[in-house]
Design an enzyme around this catalytic site. Structure first.
Site, mmCIF file in Angstrom:
data_model
loop_
_atom_site.group_PDB
_atom_site.id
_atom_site.type_symbol
_atom_site.label_atom_id
_atom_site.label_comp_id
_atom_site.label_asym_id
_atom_site.label_seq_id
_atom_site.Cartn_x
_atom_site.Cartn_y
_atom_site.Cartn_z
ATOM 1 N N THR A 116 0.830 -1.211 0.000
ATOM 2 C CA THR A 116 0.000 0.000 0.000
ATOM 3 C C THR A 116 0.859 1.253 0.000
ATOM 4 O OG1 THR A 116 -1.748 -1.174 1.208
ATOM 5 C CG2 THR A 116 -1.828 1.234 1.221
ATOM 6 N N ASP A 122 -6.617 -3.176 -3.149
ATOM 7 C CA ASP A 122 -5.963 -4.175 -2.317
ATOM 8 C C ASP A 122 -6.744 -5.484 -2.395
ATOM 9 O OD1 ASP A 122 -4.101 -5.192 -0.587
ATOM 10 O OD2 ASP A 122 -4.919 -4.236 1.210
ATOM 11 N N THR A 173 -1.726 -10.795 -1.741
ATOM 12 C CA THR A 173 -0.848 -11.737 -1.052
ATOM 13 C C THR A 173 -0.994 -13.141 -1.634
ATOM 14 O OG1 THR A 173 -2.565 -12.163 0.601
ATOM 15 C CG2 THR A 173 -0.973 -10.427 1.100
ATOM 16 N N ARG A 228 5.922 -4.044 9.043
ATOM 17 C CA ARG A 228 4.758 -3.791 9.887
ATOM 18 C C ARG A 228 4.965 -4.389 11.281
ATOM 19 N NH1 ARG A 228 -0.380 -5.620 7.123
ATOM 20 N NH2 ARG A 228 -0.257 -3.556 6.155
#
Length: 351
Positions: free
Chosen positions: A68, A112, A161, A220
Site C-alpha cells: 500500500t 488491495d 498476497t 509492519r
C-alpha cells in the site's frame, strides 16, 4: 480466544494510524526492495517523459511488506490523485463503474486484495484497463441498451498476497508486475531507526537490530514491536533503548530470538513430543493445538518453513534438524541426516 500475535504481518487495531505517520512519501525514502525500486524509477521517468500515465502495476508478496505504501508513492511520484479500495468492497459492477467514471484528470486507483474481485466485476475491469472505457447496460431483456462510456486515462495498482489466485486474464493486463520479498535484518533495522526518529524514541543501533531480528522480515511487525519496546522502556525509566532493553521487552512479550511466539513454539514442541518430528497431517496438529487448520497454514507455518524449522511434504508436516535444535533437542538419528538442511542457508538472513 488466541493471544495477540505481535509479529503477525496482518494489520491489527492501532496499526493504520501509526503506519500513516511512518510511511515514506517518495521512492528514495522507501527502504529495501532495491531491484523493484530501480525498475519502478525507470518506468516512472519514462512515463513522465512521454506525458503518459504509468502502466498498470501489480504488487504481490506477503502481507506487511509495504504494498500500500508503494502504491501511494507511485501515485505521488507521477503527480496523480489516488483512490484506495479493496477487492471485497465491490458488491456489483455498478460500484466499480462509479469509481472508474469519477471526474478526475489522470488518477491512480489502488485495489488491495485484488484476487478477491468477483469474475463478473473483473469483466467490467478488462475494457477499462485496455481501452479506457466501460460498458453501461440499461434495462434488461429485449429492452436492454448498451452504451460505451469513455474514461480518463488512469493507472490501476493492484496488490495481493495470493498471486496464484489472480486469473490469467486479469494478470495479463498488468504491464508491470513486481514481487516484494521479506526484508533482511539489516534493512529492517534502518526502518526501525527511521520510525524511532519520527516517534521521538532514543534507540541505539544494537537495539534496532535486535528488534529487526525478531520481526520476521516484515516492516509492519517491526514497527509494532518498536512501539511495545518503547512502552516497556518508558515504564522502566530507560531513556535509551539498547540491545539489552530490547531483548528484555521482547522476551516479556513472548517473542524469541527468531521471532517465534508461543503458538509457533507449541506447534514445534507438539511435532517433536507427540509425533516424533512427523510426518503428521495438519488436521491432527490443529486438533491437538485447538486451532483451525487455516490458522496453522496461513499464520504459523509460512515463517517456520522460511526459516527452515519445518517443511511440508507429500506425507505431511515434518520437523527439520534445525527445528529440533531450536527446541534444544537433537534430532533422532534417522532424521539427523534427512531433509531440512537444504533450507537453512537460504533463510539464514532472518537470524
Amino acid at each position: 480466544m488466541r493471544d495477540q500475535r505481535w509479529t503477525d504481518p496482518g494489520q491489527q487495531d492501532g496499526d493504520r494510524e501509526l503506519e500513516t505517520s511512518l510511511r515514506p512519501r517518495r521512492l528514495d525514502e522507501f527502504v529495501g526492495q532495491q531491484k523493484v525500486k530501480d525498475n519502478l524509477r525507470v518506468f516512472i521517468d519514462a512515463a513522465l517523459a512521454r506525458g503518459e500515465v504509468l502502466d498498470h502495476v501489480l504488487l504481490h508478496g506477503p502481507p506487511g511488506l509495504g504494498k500500500t505504501t508503494l502504491a501511494q508513492i507511485l501515485a505521488h511520484e507521477m503527480g496523480l490523485e489516488i483512490r484506495l479500495t479493496s477487492g471485497p468492497a465491490f458488491g456489483n459492477g455498478a460500484e466499480l463503474i462509479a469509481l472508474l467514471s469519477e471526474q478526475a484528470d489522470r488518477r491512480a486507483i489502488f485495489i488491495d486484495e485484488i484476487h478477491r474481485l468477483s469474475r463478473v466485476i473483473e469483466e467490467h475491469l478488462y475494457p477499462a484497463m485496455e481501452d479506457w472505457r466501460v460498458e453501461l447496460i440499461i434495462d434488461k431483456g429485449p429492452n436492454a441498451r448498451h452504451f460505451n462510456l469513455q474514461l480518463e486515462p488512469f493507472t490501476l495498482i493492484g496488490a495481493t498476497t495470493r498471486a496464484g489466485l489472480i486469473t490469467p486474464a486479469l494478470r495479463s493486463r498488468f504491464g508491470i508486475v513486481c514481487h516484494l520479498d521479506f526484508y533482511p535484518p539489516e534493512e529492517l533495522a534502518i526502518i526501525v531507526r527511521r520510525s524511532a526518529g519520527i516517534l521521538g524514541v532514543q534507540l541505539e543501533d544494537e537495539g534496532a537490530l535486535e528488534i529487526a531480528r525478531r520481526s520476521r522480515g516484515t516492516p509492519r511487525a517491526a514497527n509494532r514491536l518498536l512501539r511495545r519496546v518503547r512502552d516497556f522502556a518508558q515504564v522502566d525509566g530507560q531513556a535509551t533503548i539498547d540491545r539489552a532493553a530490547a531483548d528484555a521487552a521482547l522476551t516479556r512479550l513472548g517473542v524469541d530470538v527468531l521471532g517465534l511466539e508461543p503458538l509457533d513454539l507449541r506447534y514445534l514442541e507438539l511435532m517433536a513430543g507427540h509425533f516424533a518430528g512427523g510426518p503428521v497431517g495438519v488436521q491432527n496438529l490443529a486438533v491437538s493445538l485447538g486451532e483451525e487448520c487455516d490458522t496453522l497454514e496461513d499464520v504459523v507455518e509460512p515463517f517456520l518453513i522460511q526459516t527452515g524449522l519445518m517443511m511440508r511434504t507429500p506425507r505431511g508436516r515434518e520437523l527439520t534438524a534445525r527445528g529440533w535444535r531450536h527446541l534444544g533437542m537433537e534430532p533422532p538419528a534417522a532424521k539427523a541426516n534427512g531433509g531440512g538442511g537444504e533450507g537453512i542457508d537460504a533463510h539464514s538472513r532472518f537470524l
